[in-house]
Scaffold this active site. Structure first.
Site, PDB file in Angstrom:
ATOM      1  N   GLU A  16       0.820  -1.216   0.000  1.00 46.50           N
ATOM      2  CA  GLU A  16       0.000   0.000   0.000  1.00 46.50           C
ATOM      3  C   GLU A  16       0.855   1.268   0.000  1.00 46.50           C
ATOM      4  OE1 GLU A  16      -2.980   2.074   3.276  1.00 46.50           O
ATOM      5  OE2 GLU A  16      -2.688  -0.084   3.285  1.00 46.50           O
ATOM      6  N   ASP A  29       7.093  -6.783  -1.317  1.00 44.36           N
ATOM      7  CA  ASP A  29       5.721  -7.265  -1.410  1.00 44.36           C
ATOM      8  C   ASP A  29       5.651  -8.318  -2.511  1.00 44.36           C
ATOM      9  OD1 ASP A  29       2.798  -6.009  -0.386  1.00 44.36           O
ATOM     10  OD2 ASP A  29       2.710  -7.211  -2.211  1.00 44.36           O
ATOM     11  N   ALA A  55       8.707 -12.447   0.869  1.00 41.81           N
ATOM     12  CA  ALA A  55       9.561 -11.807   1.864  1.00 41.81           C
ATOM     13  C   ALA A  55      10.604 -12.773   2.424  1.00 41.81           C
ATOM     14  CB  ALA A  55       8.717 -11.228   2.993  1.00 41.81           C
ATOM     15  N   ASP A  99       4.277  -6.004   7.874  1.00 41.51           N
ATOM     16  CA  ASP A  99       3.011  -5.367   7.466  1.00 41.51           C
ATOM     17  C   ASP A  99       2.318  -6.305   6.484  1.00 41.51           C
ATOM     18  OD1 ASP A  99       0.966  -3.572   7.105  1.00 41.51           O
ATOM     19  OD2 ASP A  99       2.063  -2.305   5.705  1.00 41.51           O
TER      20      ASP A  99
END
Length: 331
Positions: free
Chosen positions: A105, A125, A157, A175
């Site tokens: 995001e 990501d 990741a 996150d």
């Protein structure tokens, strides 16, 4: 699982009359649903890994929905992202190199790049489509995506951390999407991952922080309590904390962990905020974090008594699964 129900001029009969318009509905538990009115559906699509929607909601502004779960909303995402980022960065003596797991995001990178100590942020990501989508639609993060200190990587990741054999980080931030059965990243919440990958990639005095799911009096036993217990098996010092996020309809939890003591009082946090962070926080200051890290009696007792460890084969998941059904792509 979230869905768009009775869009455009449709009517939802709620047993007490009618609600006209377009509504978003998310199932929080088997017998509990959360819904709110929409102005429109700005985008709806499917990537290689997950479903993604951008909704223009009446109460919360633009809202990002992935795999049927609300990820963030324009009106209150600052609560989530300030809580995720700033405590770990402030507790660290001099955070320069940061790794974000997930964060497509862009809001986590945005908050990190407000810190004047930060020299490099690696954001990894797995989903290129989500990153491209957020770059296009979430203009609030445009400057973060253009910042030369940000290195954007599209990869798993775990693979990326393992690939960077000689690299280590002052802070690693999780996150990630919630651990949903069938979702793309629940394996990144396991003890073996924390032990063999995360801990080995942290520098001396390094700090790991992760979002840890719902943390309300009733909802914290889904994953928050066992993630806390799992991190206690890996790190010497573990700090759980939580805050209410209106668009989530619940208290949300984060967990910070390190092998170095995590001790700062409210005044010390406020001083570091003033010295290090550009601009003014909307949510987090010293007193707010002190309050956030004092959990309710019921949750504290539950965390103290938790014995479950999040491992492969013994995962826990939050309610829902990785798909969106009955979604209508109206504008």
């Amino acid at each position: 699982m979230g869905e768009i129900a009775a869009c455009s001029n449709g009517i939802i009969n709620n047993g007490n009359g009618s609600r006209k318009g377009c509504w978003y509905e998310e199932e929080i538990e088997d017998n509990l649903r959360w819904c709110f009115a929409l102005n429109s559906i700005l985008h709806s699509g499917v990537t290689q890994y997950q479903d993604i929607q951008l909704l223009d909601t009446k109460p919360f502004g633009k809202a990002l929905v992935i795999d049927g779960k609300l990820q963030s909303a324009e009106s209150d995402e600052f609560i989530y992202h300030e809580s995720l980022v700033h405590p770990a960065l402030l507790y660290h003596s001099n955070p320069k190199i940061i790794f974000i797991m997930g964060g497509g995001e862009g809001s986590t990178a945005r908050e990190l790049l407000r810190h004047n100590t930060v020299e490099k942020v690696v954001m990894c990501d797995i989903d290129q489509d989500v990153v491209d989508f957020c770059k296009s639609y979430l203009l609030v993060n445009k400057e973060a995506f253009c910042d030369p200190r940000l290195e954007l990587i599209i990869n798993d990741a775990r693979q990326e951390l393992e690939r960077r054999e000689d690299d280590s980080y002052d802070v690693i931030i999780g996150d990630l999407a919630d651990p949903i059965e069938g979702g793309p990243c629940y394996q990144l919440y396991t003890k073996s991952f924390y032990e063999s990958v995360i801990k080995s990639k942290l520098k001396k005095d390094g700090i790991f922080v992760t979002q840890a799911g719902p943390a309300g009096v009733f909802s914290h036993t889904e994953v928050f309590s066992c993630l806390y217990n799992t991190l206690r098996q890996v790190f010497k010092y573990v700090v759980p904390y939580s805050a209410h996020i209106p668009s989530y309809a619940d208290i949300w939890g984060w967990i910070m962990a390190s092998d170095s003591p995590l001790v700062l009082n409210s005044d010390e946090l406020d001083l570091k905020i003033k010295q290090r962070i550009e601009g003014e926080n909307r949510f987090l200051d010293g007193k707010t974090f002190a309050s956030a890290s004092i959990l309710s009696k019921a949750v504290r007792k539950s965390l103290d008594n938790e014995t479950h460890v999040y491992c492969e084969g013994s995962e826990r998941f939050i309610h829902g699964h990785g798909s969106v059904s009955a979604a209508a792509a109206h504008k």
